[in-house]
Design an enzyme around this catalytic site. Structure first.
Site, short mmCIF file in Angstrom:
data_model
loop_
_atom_site.label_atom_id
_atom_site.label_comp_id
_atom_site.label_asym_id
_atom_site.label_seq_id
_atom_site.Cartn_x
_atom_site.Cartn_y
_atom_site.Cartn_z
N TRP A 150 0.81 -1.22 0.00
CA TRP A 150 0.00 0.00 0.00
C TRP A 150 0.85 1.28 0.00
CZ3 TRP A 150 0.68 3.56 3.83
CH2 TRP A 150 1.39 3.12 4.96
N ASN A 151 2.13 1.19 0.44
CA ASN A 151 2.82 2.43 0.82
C ASN A 151 3.33 3.28 -0.34
OD1 ASN A 151 4.80 0.46 0.27
ND2 ASN A 151 6.30 1.47 1.58
N LYS A 174 -1.99 -7.50 -8.42
CA LYS A 174 -2.81 -7.38 -7.22
C LYS A 174 -2.44 -6.09 -6.52
CE LYS A 174 -3.91 -8.79 -2.69
NZ LYS A 174 -3.91 -7.34 -2.40
N ASP A 176 -2.92 -3.44 -3.47
CA ASP A 176 -3.36 -3.54 -2.08
C ASP A 176 -4.73 -2.87 -1.94
OD1 ASP A 176 -2.05 -4.06 0.83
OD2 ASP A 176 -3.44 -2.37 0.89
N GLY A 225 6.60 -6.35 -0.62
CA GLY A 225 5.83 -6.31 0.62
C GLY A 225 6.67 -6.80 1.78
N SER A 226 6.02 -7.31 2.78
CA SER A 226 6.75 -7.70 4.00
C SER A 226 7.53 -9.00 3.78
CB SER A 226 5.76 -7.89 5.15
OG SER A 226 4.90 -8.96 4.83
N GLU A 247 10.96 -8.03 -3.15
CA GLU A 247 11.42 -6.75 -2.61
C GLU A 247 10.78 -6.61 -1.25
OE1 GLU A 247 13.56 -4.82 -4.09
OE2 GLU A 247 13.55 -5.58 -6.14
N LEU A 248 11.55 -6.83 -0.19
CA LEU A 248 10.94 -6.99 1.14
C LEU A 248 11.37 -5.89 2.11
CD1 LEU A 248 11.44 -10.88 1.20
CD2 LEU A 248 9.56 -9.56 0.21
N CYS A 281 10.35 1.30 2.62
CA CYS A 281 11.24 0.16 2.88
C CYS A 281 12.68 0.58 3.10
CB CYS A 281 11.15 -0.82 1.71
SG CYS A 281 11.46 -0.05 0.12
N GLU A 379 11.89 -4.34 11.80
CA GLU A 379 11.48 -3.14 11.05
C GLU A 379 10.27 -2.48 11.73
OE1 GLU A 379 9.47 -3.96 7.31
OE2 GLU A 379 10.43 -2.25 6.37
P1 NAD Z 1 2.28 -7.18 3.07
O1 NAD Z 1 3.25 -8.26 2.88
O2 NAD Z 1 1.32 -7.29 4.19
O3 NAD Z 1 1.39 -6.99 1.75
C1 NAD Z 1 1.96 -6.76 0.49
C2 NAD Z 1 1.00 -7.26 -0.58
O4 NAD Z 1 0.90 -8.68 -0.50
C3 NAD Z 1 -0.43 -6.74 -0.42
O5 NAD Z 1 -0.99 -6.48 -1.68
C4 NAD Z 1 -1.13 -7.92 0.24
O6 NAD Z 1 -2.53 -7.94 0.03
C5 NAD Z 1 -0.46 -9.07 -0.45
N1 NAD Z 1 -0.54 -10.37 0.24
C6 NAD Z 1 -0.89 -10.63 1.51
N2 NAD Z 1 -0.83 -11.97 1.76
C7 NAD Z 1 -0.41 -12.55 0.62
C8 NAD Z 1 -0.11 -13.89 0.24
N3 NAD Z 1 -0.23 -14.92 1.10
N4 NAD Z 1 0.33 -14.12 -1.02
C9 NAD Z 1 0.51 -13.10 -1.89
N5 NAD Z 1 0.23 -11.81 -1.59
C10 NAD Z 1 -0.22 -11.54 -0.35
O7 NAD Z 1 3.11 -5.82 3.18
P2 NAD Z 1 2.56 -4.34 3.50
O8 NAD Z 1 2.29 -4.21 4.94
O9 NAD Z 1 1.49 -3.97 2.55
O10 NAD Z 1 3.84 -3.47 3.09
C11 NAD Z 1 4.82 -3.12 4.00
C12 NAD Z 1 6.06 -3.96 3.85
O11 NAD Z 1 6.51 -3.92 2.50
C13 NAD Z 1 7.21 -3.45 4.68
O12 NAD Z 1 7.89 -4.53 5.25
C14 NAD Z 1 8.10 -2.73 3.67
O13 NAD Z 1 9.44 -2.64 4.04
C15 NAD Z 1 7.90 -3.61 2.45
N6 NAD Z 1 8.22 -2.89 1.22
C16 NAD Z 1 9.34 -3.24 0.54
C17 NAD Z 1 9.71 -2.52 -0.61
C18 NAD Z 1 10.96 -2.86 -1.38
O14 NAD Z 1 11.09 -2.40 -2.51
N7 NAD Z 1 11.88 -3.63 -0.82
C19 NAD Z 1 8.91 -1.46 -1.04
C20 NAD Z 1 7.78 -1.14 -0.31
C21 NAD Z 1 7.43 -1.85 0.83
#
Ligand code: NAD
Length: 504
Positions: A150-151, A174, A176, A225-226, A247-248, A281, A379
């Site tokens: 989402w960020n 997909k 968010d 994402g995370s 990219e986590l 991130c 984090e």
């Molecule tokens: P999240 O992992 O909760 O969600 C990310 C995406 O994955 C969302 O669209 C979510 O709906 C989806 N998702 C959830 N469960 C899933 C599953 N089982 N299979 C596939 N997709 C699924 O992360 P968040 O809270 O939305 O974002 C924050 C995190 O993302 C932080 O840890 C941040 O550091 C990281 N992030 C990393 C980067 C990078 O480039 N390294 C960039 C932005 C954010």
């Protein structure tokens, strides 16, 4: 939004009886109801994308790239609308929405420029000189699944979707639930630019249901994402033997050197820590300062942090916006409370700002965080920076590397010395006299993490090539035949031995 209403954007999504309210984090008020798709609907979208991709794969790369050029123009023309949407869905400040929008616009022109060079057939050195010649092609993979958080909905969409498309793939993304409108508007502009509508489908819904349906049916997954979710995606992708980029998260350190100017170092730390209210991130979360400078640095960073303007504004008058919602607020408060309970001191901020809106949180500086505190190595993903002292540089480098993550790092001080320190930091990017912008803004510089921060890199030529399958083409000239029988080898052996010797 005027001519492109919210309703018309949401109309792109397949209909569903299930909806969730999308909220404006700055006010807590509902913006609209967002459809939540079933796994079957996602599978259907992928089947349709697969059909559309056949023609696209055979469209010359120059033509595909020219559509990105067109998109670049439309993004510039709609910059204000993009920033409005970003602020509506994320509640980040105007300055941070601007920064994100500029990055997204730059990515369109970058991929338009490099696509032809990256994807055109290239000669490689022949293995049997004079008898054969070889080339490498980069064929599209098919349907790429892009899963975004989402960020940074606009920048992260562009950084993955555009290279996947220009490489000849279709994309099912997909978005968010919180920031789907921004993604839908970016897609709307891509279609206006001439990219066939069926090639980029946006789907929304439960993370696990929609995410699994994507990973189980596409040919590659670009996940952002995370780390917890990234591990699940990686395991599922491995089961199918499809590729994925991950990219986590990050726990990004900054080392301030003895040679640094304290005021400048505090300024850099603040800019590196509080972008998008720290929900980034690559944000700096820990600063290591020489013990003899620590008190002065703390006073300087506290003074500057307290002077930041926090609030809601659609102009550039506020430095920092709101957190992204209820979960984010609980998360950040939980980390700070835990740090304080285990002995940390709050030097600035450390409180919710309810008078500004439901999820505003003061930019916060803490110190003396106990290694047992959750914040020490995990984090936070919020506007919180931990300042700690160090006696010698080796100890600072050890502390900086003492985390499961390895996304970004920063060194402040004399450039030569900082470069030597950079070599010892275990991170995908190191920024010198900057928090993250110097490397992050360079489209040519690979971006990604080591350790639990992920695998693979976006940006640069590799940012396109990860969405392709390398195909080697070998051609026998026919002038001299490649040996086929043992007696031919016997005859040619001296010549082949000589060749191998000459080629070393
Ligand atoms: P999240 O992992 O909760 O969600 C990310 C995406 O994955 C969302 O669209 C979510 O709906 C989806 N998702 C959830 N469960 C899933 C599953 N089982 N299979 C596939 N997709 C699924 O992360 P968040 O809270 O939305 O974002 C924050 C995190 O993302 C932080 O840890 C941040 O550091 C990281 N992030 C990393 C980067 C990078 O480039 N390294 C960039 C932005 C954010």
């Amino acid at each position: 939004m005027s001519e492109t209403s919210i309703g018309s954007l949401v109309a792109h999504l397949p209909a569903s009886d299930q909806t969730v309210p999308a909220l404006n984090p700055a006010t807590g008020k509902k913006i609209f109801d967002l459809p939540q798709l079933s796994a079957a609907q996602v599978r259907d979208a992928i089947t349709d994308a697969r059909i559309a991709q056949h023609d696209w794969a055979h469209t010359p790369v120059t033509e595909r790239a020219s559509l990105l050029k067109e998109l670049h123009k439309l993004l510039i023309a709609d910059e204000t609308k993009l920033m409005d949407l970003l602020q509506l869905e994320t509640a980040k400040s105007r300055a941070h929405a601007f920064e994100e929008t500029v990055g997204a616009i730059a990515s369109a022109s970058y991929y338009a420029k490099i696509a032809t060079k990256a994807l055109t057939r290239k000669p490689t050195k022949a293995g049997i000189p004079f008898l054969t010649k070889t080339y490498v092609d980069h064929a599209p993979l098919g349907v790429v699944g892009v899963i975004t958080p989402w960020n940074y909905p606009l920048a992260l969409t562009m950084l993955d979707v555009l290279p996947a498309l220009v490489a000849g793939n279709a994309v099912v993304q997909k978005a968010d639930n919180q920031t789907a409108l921004t993604v839908l508007f970016a897609r709307h502009l891509a279609v206006e630019a001439g990219i066939p509508a069926e090639l980029w489908t946006v789907v929304t819904g439960d993370g696990e249901i929609v995410g699994n349906a994507i990973t189980d049916n596409v040919d590659y997954v670009a996940f952002t994402g995370s780390t917890a979710t990234g591990r699940k995606v990686a395991a599922r992708a491995a089961e199918r033997l499809i590729g994925c980029s991950l990219e986590l998260g990050g726990k990004n350190p900054m080392i301030v050197l003895e040679s640094a100017n304290v005021k400048r170092a505090a300024e850099i730390a603040i800019a590196g820590a509080f972008g998008s209210a720290g929900q980034l991130c690559v944000s700096i979360e820990r600063v290591f300062v020489p013990n003899r400078m620590k008190q002065e640095f703390l006073e300087e960073i506290a003074k500057r942090t307290n002077s930041l303007k926090v609030g809601r504004s659609s102009d550039f008058s506020m430095d920092i916006g709101s957190l992204g919602g209820y979960n984010q607020l609980q998360r950040v408060m939980g980390y700070v409370d835990d740090a304080v309970a285990t002995g940390a001191t709050v030097v600035a901020g450390g409180k919710q700002l309810t008078e500004l809106g439901p999820y505003f949180y003061a930019p916060t500086v803490v110190t003396n965080v106990n290694p047992n505190a959750r914040m020490y190595a995990q984090e936070v993903f919020g506007p919180v920076i931990d300042v700690e002292g160090y006696e010698d540089l080796d100890a600072a480098i050890t502390m900086a590397n003492d985390t499961d993550y390895g996304l970004n790092a920063s060194v402040v001080g004399n450039e030569r010395e900082a470069l030597r320190v950079a070599e010892k930091l275990n991170a995908g990017s190191v920024n010198i006299n900057e928090g993250f912008r110097a490397s992050f803004a360079s489209m040519e510089s690979p971006m990604g993490g080591t350790k639990a921060s992920g695998q693979g890199r976006r940006n640069g030529i590799g940012g396109i090539l990860r969405f392709t399958e390398a195909k080697s083409i070998g051609i026998a000239h026919g002038l001299i035949k490649i040996p086929t029988r043992a007696k031919h080898y016997e005859k040619m052996a001296p010549l082949m031995r000589l060749m191998v010797k000459l080629l070393k």
